[in-house]
Scaffold this motif. Sequence first.
Motif, PDB file in Angstrom:
ATOM      1  N   ASP A   1      54.827  33.732  39.862  1.00 21.52           N
ATOM      2  CA  ASP A   1      54.609  33.878  38.416  1.00 21.52           C
ATOM      3  C   ASP A   1      55.117  35.223  37.909  1.00 21.52           C
ATOM      4  O   ASP A   1      54.712  35.698  36.864  1.00 21.52           O
ATOM      5  CB  ASP A   1      53.134  33.679  38.044  1.00 21.52           C
ATOM      6  CG  ASP A   1      52.219  34.702  38.696  1.00 21.52           C
ATOM      7  OD1 ASP A   1      52.725  35.515  39.498  1.00 21.52           O
ATOM      8  OD2 ASP A   1      51.021  34.688  38.390  1.00 21.52           O
TER       9      ASP A   1
ATOM     10  N   SER B   1      51.152  30.214  30.147  1.00 19.26           N
ATOM     11  CA  SER B   1      50.016  29.758  30.949  1.00 19.26           C
ATOM     12  C   SER B   1      48.834  29.433  30.048  1.00 19.26           C
ATOM     13  O   SER B   1      48.691  29.996  28.957  1.00 19.26           O
ATOM     14  CB  SER B   1      49.613  30.810  31.983  1.00 19.26           C
ATOM     15  OG  SER B   1      49.035  31.944  31.366  1.00 19.26           O
TER      16      SER B   1
ATOM     17  N   THR C   1      44.595  29.056  30.268  1.00 20.05           N
ATOM     18  CA  THR C   1      43.369  29.268  31.025  1.00 20.05           C
ATOM     19  C   THR C   1      42.185  28.867  30.157  1.00 20.05           C
ATOM     20  O   THR C   1      42.108  29.256  28.990  1.00 20.05           O
ATOM     21  CB  THR C   1      43.208  30.746  31.443  1.00 20.05           C
ATOM     22  OG1 THR C   1      44.355  31.160  32.185  1.00 20.05           O
ATOM     23  CG2 THR C   1      41.962  30.936  32.298  1.00 20.05           C
TER      24      THR C   1
ATOM     25  N   SER D   1      39.594  29.073  25.222  1.00 21.96           N
ATOM     26  CA  SER D   1      40.828  28.753  25.943  1.00 21.96           C
ATOM     27  C   SER D   1      41.934  29.665  25.430  1.00 21.96           C
ATOM     28  O   SER D   1      41.962  30.007  24.234  1.00 21.96           O
ATOM     29  CB  SER D   1      41.210  27.289  25.723  1.00 21.96           C
ATOM     30  OG  SER D   1      42.365  26.954  26.466  1.00 21.96           O
TER      31      SER D   1
ATOM     32  N   LYS E   1      48.880  32.126  27.077  1.00 18.87           N
ATOM     33  CA  LYS E   1      49.530  33.417  27.302  1.00 18.87           C
ATOM     34  C   LYS E   1      51.018  33.233  27.529  1.00 18.87           C
ATOM     35  O   LYS E   1      51.463  32.206  28.040  1.00 18.87           O
ATOM     36  CB  LYS E   1      48.920  34.118  28.527  1.00 18.87           C
ATOM     37  CG  LYS E   1      47.505  34.634  28.324  1.00 18.87           C
ATOM     38  CD  LYS E   1      47.046  35.417  29.544  1.00 18.87           C
ATOM     39  CE  LYS E   1      45.657  36.004  29.335  1.00 18.87           C
ATOM     40  NZ  LYS E   1      45.205  36.776  30.522  1.00 18.87           N
TER      41      LYS E   1
ATOM     42  N   HIS F   1      54.251  34.947  29.557  1.00 21.00           N
ATOM     43  CA  HIS F   1      54.584  35.813  30.686  1.00 21.00           C
ATOM     44  C   HIS F   1      56.069  36.147  30.592  1.00 21.00           C
ATOM     45  O   HIS F   1      56.900  35.257  30.375  1.00 21.00           O
ATOM     46  CB  HIS F   1      54.271  35.115  32.007  1.00 21.00           C
ATOM     47  CG  HIS F   1      52.821  34.769  32.173  1.00 21.00           C
ATOM     48  ND1 HIS F   1      51.999  35.405  33.074  1.00 21.00           N
ATOM     49  CD2 HIS F   1      52.045  33.846  31.546  1.00 21.00           C
ATOM     50  CE1 HIS F   1      50.794  34.897  32.997  1.00 21.00           C
ATOM     51  NE2 HIS F   1      50.787  33.945  32.080  1.00 21.00           N
TER      52      HIS F   1
ATOM     53  N   CYS G   1      48.246  37.452  25.547  1.00 18.83           N
ATOM     54  CA  CYS G   1      47.511  36.309  24.996  1.00 18.83           C
ATOM     55  C   CYS G   1      47.977  36.078  23.564  1.00 18.83           C
ATOM     56  O   CYS G   1      47.793  36.925  22.694  1.00 18.83           O
ATOM     57  CB  CYS G   1      46.018  36.573  25.033  1.00 18.83           C
ATOM     58  SG  CYS G   1      45.048  35.217  24.345  1.00 18.83           S
TER      59      CYS G   1
ATOM     60  N   ILE H   1      52.060  26.663  32.804  1.00 19.64           N
ATOM     61  CA  ILE H   1      51.230  26.553  34.000  1.00 19.64           C
ATOM     62  C   ILE H   1      49.771  26.514  33.588  1.00 19.64           C
ATOM     63  O   ILE H   1      49.307  27.362  32.804  1.00 19.64           O
ATOM     64  CB  ILE H   1      51.479  27.737  34.950  1.00 19.64           C
ATOM     65  CG1 ILE H   1      52.927  27.710  35.455  1.00 19.64           C
ATOM     66  CG2 ILE H   1      50.494  27.710  36.115  1.00 19.64           C
ATOM     67  CD1 ILE H   1      53.292  28.898  36.325  1.00 19.64           C
ATOM     68  N   HIS H   2      49.039  25.532  34.099  1.00 18.67           N
ATOM     69  CA  HIS H   2      47.611  25.465  33.839  1.00 18.67           C
ATOM     70  C   HIS H   2      46.891  26.252  34.909  1.00 18.67           C
ATOM     71  O   HIS H   2      46.910  25.900  36.086  1.00 18.67           O
ATOM     72  CB  HIS H   2      47.124  24.003  33.835  1.00 18.67           C
ATOM     73  CG  HIS H   2      45.834  23.807  33.107  1.00 18.67           C
ATOM     74  ND1 HIS H   2      44.660  24.424  33.521  1.00 18.67           N
ATOM     75  CD2 HIS H   2      45.516  23.101  31.995  1.00 18.67           C
ATOM     76  CE1 HIS H   2      43.686  24.087  32.690  1.00 18.67           C
ATOM     77  NE2 HIS H   2      44.177  23.287  31.768  1.00 18.67           N
ATOM     78  N   LYS H   3      46.276  27.357  34.511  1.00 15.25           N
ATOM     79  CA  LYS H   3      45.616  28.232  35.468  1.00 15.25           C
ATOM     80  C   LYS H   3      44.231  27.723  35.856  1.00 15.25           C
ATOM     81  O   LYS H   3      43.544  28.313  36.685  1.00 15.25           O
ATOM     82  CB  LYS H   3      45.467  29.639  34.867  1.00 15.25           C
ATOM     83  CG  LYS H   3      46.793  30.324  34.577  1.00 15.25           C
ATOM     84  CD  LYS H   3      47.252  31.114  35.770  1.00 15.25           C
ATOM     85  CE  LYS H   3      48.491  31.922  35.418  1.00 15.25           C
ATOM     86  NZ  LYS H   3      48.916  32.837  36.483  1.00 15.25           N
ATOM     87  N   GLY H   4      43.788  26.634  35.225  1.00 19.09           N
ATOM     88  CA  GLY H   4      42.504  26.028  35.587  1.00 19.09           C
ATOM     89  C   GLY H   4      41.352  26.545  34.747  1.00 19.09           C
ATOM     90  O   GLY H   4      41.538  27.164  33.698  1.00 19.09           O
TER      91      GLY H   4
END
Length: 329
Positions: A124, A265, A267, A278, A281, A283, A293, A323-326
Motif C-alpha cells: 500500500d 481505502s 475503513t 466510516s 482516504k 493514498h 481522509c 481497498i477495504h481495510k475492514g
Amino acid sequence: MNTFSILSEENNISDKGFEIQSPNKDFVHWDMAQKDFYSKYQDLLKNVEAKGMKIQFPVRIGKLVFHDLFISDNFSRNSYKPFSSFYTQCSGMDSKAVLADLIRLFESQGGIAKDSYYGKETNDFVVRPIHTKSLTTPSIIYAEEELDMVKIVLQWGGLEIVLSRETDQGKDLVNVVFWNSKSISDFFRKHYAEHLQLAQHIILNEKRLSLASGAYFDADAYFHKIEFELNNSVMIWRDNVNACIGFIDQNQVHIFDLNEISFFSITNIDDGRIGFYSELKVHFSIKNREPMCLLSYSGSPGKVHFFDDKMGILKNIAKKEIIHKGYLT
C-alpha cells in the motif's frame, strides 16, 4: 549503463524548467501545458511500451543531462495541465554510489533534503522507516544490504525529487522521479476552474457525510461549471482531459492529480469506545506524503457501511483501486 552526465562548466543553470538537447536546445518551463508541449515537440516524442512517452533527445535538468527521460503521465494532447512528473531509471551500475552522487549533485545546486527513509515497501506504498536520522550524502553508504529500499526526497525549486534505491528481481536499481508539485498546485488553484471538463460524476446526498476541511480552492468558482445544487451533498467528478478527480460540497473543493494517487481505502469504525463512522482516504504515490481522509460518514451502532454500498460506482469514477481495510470494532 551511463544514464546521466554532468555539465560541469554550464553556468546558465535554472530550476524553472528543463532543456531538450536537440540542435535548437529548447528550454521548457515546468508550467507549460501538455497541449502546448505536444503541439511544439510531438516529433521528439516516442511511446515506449510499459514505460510511457520518451523524449528522444537527452534532457538537461540543472547541471545533469539525462539520456533516457520519460513522461510519467497519461499524455493528453488537449490538457491545459502541466506534466505531473518525469522519471528515469539507472541499472547495471553501483547503485549506492549512483544514489550518493545524485544527492550530492542536487545539493550542490541548491537542493534541500526533506525526508529520508530506510525500510521495506509494502503493497500500500507505506514506507516503514527503520532509522529516523536525517540522511546526508556521506552517510548514504551506511544503508544496510538487507534493506529493500532507500528513499530520499529533495526540494529543488518547485520540484520534489524522489531518489530511491531498491532491489527488483535481484537487480539493484536507482529511480529518479521529478514531481512537478508547484506547477500542478498552481494550475489547480489558479486555472483549472476555467478548463474543467466533466467525464463522470456522482452526487452523494447524505447529511451525515462531510468533506475534509482545509481545502485551499474557492468552491464558488466551480458552481457555475458543474451546474448542480449541492445542499447537504458532496459531488465527486473525474476529468479525463486534465487527468484529475475532484470532491466538492457547498463550502470547499479538493482536487487531485490522478497521477499522484496510488489508491483509495475505506475503513469502518463500529466501536463505542472510539465512535461509529466510516472514512474514505486517498493514498499518494509520493511516498513521503501521509494518506488523507477525504470523506467521513457519521453513523450509529451497526450502521457504518455507507461507502461499502457505493464501492462499484466509486471505483468506476476514481479509476483507481479501492481497498477495504475492514472494520474496527
